[in-house]
Design a protein around this motif. Structure first.
Motif, PDB file in Angstrom:
ATOM      1  N   UNK A 105      41.259  52.418  40.549  1.00 47.78           N
ATOM      2  CA  UNK A 105      41.364  52.230  39.104  1.00 47.78           C
ATOM      3  C   UNK A 105      39.997  52.320  38.433  1.00 47.78           C
ATOM      4  N   UNK A 106      38.954  51.850  39.124  1.00 50.03           N
ATOM      5  CA  UNK A 106      37.607  52.004  38.562  1.00 50.03           C
ATOM      6  C   UNK A 106      37.205  53.474  38.545  1.00 50.03           C
ATOM      7  N   UNK A 107      37.488  54.180  39.630  1.00 50.58           N
ATOM      8  CA  UNK A 107      37.147  55.602  39.697  1.00 50.58           C
ATOM      9  C   UNK A 107      37.857  56.398  38.608  1.00 50.58           C
ATOM     10  N   UNK A 108      39.053  55.963  38.231  1.00 50.78           N
ATOM     11  CA  UNK A 108      39.824  56.650  37.185  1.00 50.78           C
ATOM     12  C   UNK A 108      39.408  56.213  35.781  1.00 50.78           C
ATOM     13  N   UNK A 109      38.529  55.230  35.688  1.00 50.23           N
ATOM     14  CA  UNK A 109      38.053  54.795  34.375  1.00 50.23           C
ATOM     15  C   UNK A 109      38.872  53.689  33.735  1.00 50.23           C
ATOM     16  N   UNK A 110      39.806  53.093  34.479  1.00 51.36           N
ATOM     17  CA  UNK A 110      40.600  51.988  33.937  1.00 51.36           C
ATOM     18  C   UNK A 110      39.822  50.682  33.956  1.00 51.36           C
ATOM     19  N   UNK A 111      38.882  50.577  34.882  1.00 52.89           N
ATOM     20  CA  UNK A 111      38.084  49.359  35.027  1.00 52.89           C
ATOM     21  C   UNK A 111      36.603  49.696  35.012  1.00 52.89           C
ATOM     22  N   UNK A 112      35.817  48.762  34.533  1.00 55.16           N
ATOM     23  CA  UNK A 112      34.370  48.850  34.645  1.00 55.16           C
ATOM     24  C   UNK A 112      33.969  48.202  35.975  1.00 55.16           C
ATOM     25  N   UNK A 113      32.751  48.451  36.405  1.00 53.50           N
ATOM     26  CA  UNK A 113      32.266  47.921  37.683  1.00 53.50           C
ATOM     27  C   UNK A 113      32.359  46.391  37.717  1.00 53.50           C
ATOM     28  N   UNK A 114      31.992  45.749  36.628  1.00 55.07           N
ATOM     29  CA  UNK A 114      32.037  44.281  36.568  1.00 55.07           C
ATOM     30  C   UNK A 114      33.462  43.774  36.713  1.00 55.07           C
ATOM     31  N   UNK A 115      34.413  44.414  36.039  1.00 56.31           N
ATOM     32  CA  UNK A 115      35.822  44.023  36.159  1.00 56.31           C
ATOM     33  C   UNK A 115      36.296  44.197  37.598  1.00 56.31           C
ATOM     34  N   UNK A 116      35.881  45.298  38.219  1.00 58.55           N
ATOM     35  CA  UNK A 116      36.247  45.549  39.617  1.00 58.55           C
ATOM     36  C   UNK A 116      35.792  44.388  40.496  1.00 58.55           C
ATOM     37  N   UNK A 117      34.555  43.974  40.337  1.00 59.18           N
ATOM     38  CA  UNK A 117      34.009  42.904  41.170  1.00 59.18           C
ATOM     39  C   UNK A 117      34.711  41.573  40.910  1.00 59.18           C
ATOM     40  N   UNK A 118      35.043  41.292  39.667  1.00 64.48           N
ATOM     41  CA  UNK A 118      35.731  40.035  39.333  1.00 64.48           C
ATOM     42  C   UNK A 118      37.124  40.019  39.961  1.00 64.48           C
ATOM     43  N   UNK A 119      37.847  41.120  39.855  1.00 63.72           N
ATOM     44  CA  UNK A 119      39.198  41.182  40.414  1.00 63.72           C
ATOM     45  C   UNK A 119      39.142  41.094  41.938  1.00 63.72           C
ATOM     46  N   UNK A 120      38.166  41.758  42.546  1.00 67.14           N
ATOM     47  CA  UNK A 120      38.026  41.658  44.001  1.00 67.14           C
ATOM     48  C   UNK A 120      37.761  40.210  44.415  1.00 67.14           C
ATOM     49  N   UNK A 121      36.955  39.507  43.644  1.00 72.27           N
ATOM     50  CA  UNK A 121      36.679  38.111  43.960  1.00 72.27           C
ATOM     51  C   UNK A 121      37.959  37.276  43.845  1.00 72.27           C
ATOM     52  N   UNK A 122      38.786  37.577  42.861  1.00 74.33           N
ATOM     53  CA  UNK A 122      40.018  36.813  42.650  1.00 74.33           C
ATOM     54  C   UNK A 122      41.036  37.027  43.766  1.00 74.33           C
ATOM     55  N   UNK A 123      41.068  38.224  44.338  1.00 73.52           N
ATOM     56  CA  UNK A 123      42.075  38.513  45.370  1.00 73.52           C
ATOM     57  C   UNK A 123      41.491  38.519  46.782  1.00 73.52           C
ATOM     58  N   UNK A 124      40.217  38.201  46.916  1.00 75.32           N
ATOM     59  CA  UNK A 124      39.553  38.208  48.215  1.00 75.32           C
ATOM     60  C   UNK A 124      39.907  37.000  49.060  1.00 75.32           C
ATOM     61  N   UNK A 125      39.532  37.063  50.306  1.00 70.97           N
ATOM     62  CA  UNK A 125      39.858  35.999  51.259  1.00 70.97           C
ATOM     63  C   UNK A 125      39.207  34.666  50.917  1.00 70.97           C
ATOM     64  N   UNK A 126      38.076  34.689  50.230  1.00 69.16           N
ATOM     65  CA  UNK A 126      37.408  33.426  49.874  1.00 69.16           C
ATOM     66  C   UNK A 126      38.181  32.669  48.797  1.00 69.16           C
TER      67      UNK A 126
END
Length: 152
Positions: A105-126
């Motif tokens: 979704x970031x590569x397609x321009x739906x998300x910015x890099x910062x949004x990508x990192x925030x969402x990854x943090x929300x769904x990550x194992x930590x």
């Protein structure tokens, strides 16, 4: 081996960018000869770097005249996003597949890099604990809800 995989990935991405249709056909054996590697190395790159979760569809035909057709699936800005989110994520998703979707979704321009990192943090194992099955179900609900909100 990682270096070669990266080189092959970049080469394939450049072919896709040059294509007006977002579709390319490649001969696996010819590409393996070009990069002086085994055909299985080409398969590895395709199966790990060009997945449906990253927005790619792969068709293959085996045999002497066989080919691999790689199609970059474009999502029309927000029109099909809700349906794509629901179908792709489903009721359960692994961290790896969730990350692939987010990166796509970031590569397609739906998300910015910062949004990508925030969402990854929300769904990550930590952020998510429990058994693998319950964590994957929770991960899917969180990812679906975040992406549906962003699609509004």
């Amino acid at each position: 081996m990682t270096g070669l995989s990266n080189i092959i990935e970049v080469f394939i991405r450049e072919l896709l960018e040059k294509s007006n249709t977002g579709t390319i056909e490649i001969q696996r054996n010819e590409m393996a000869e070009q990069f002086e590697c085994s055909p299985s190395q080409i398969n590895y790159v395709l199966s790990t770097r060009f997945t449906p979760y990253k927005g790619y569809y792969i068709e293959s035909r085996r045999g002497g005249g066989g080919y691999i057709r790689l199609i970059k699936v474009k999502i029309e800005k927000y029109s099909d996003l809700n349906e794509t989110i629901m179908e792709t994520i489903g009721k359960s998703i692994t961290k790896s597949k969730a990350y692939h979707i987010i990166e796509g979704l970031r590569e397609e321009g739906f998300l910015e890099k910062r949004e990508e990192e925030i969402i990854k943090a929300a769904v990550g194992d930590r952020s998510i604990s429990g058994s693998a099955e319950s964590a994957n179900k929770l991960r899917a609900r969180i990812l679906r809800n975040i992406l549906l909100i962003l699609a509004k």
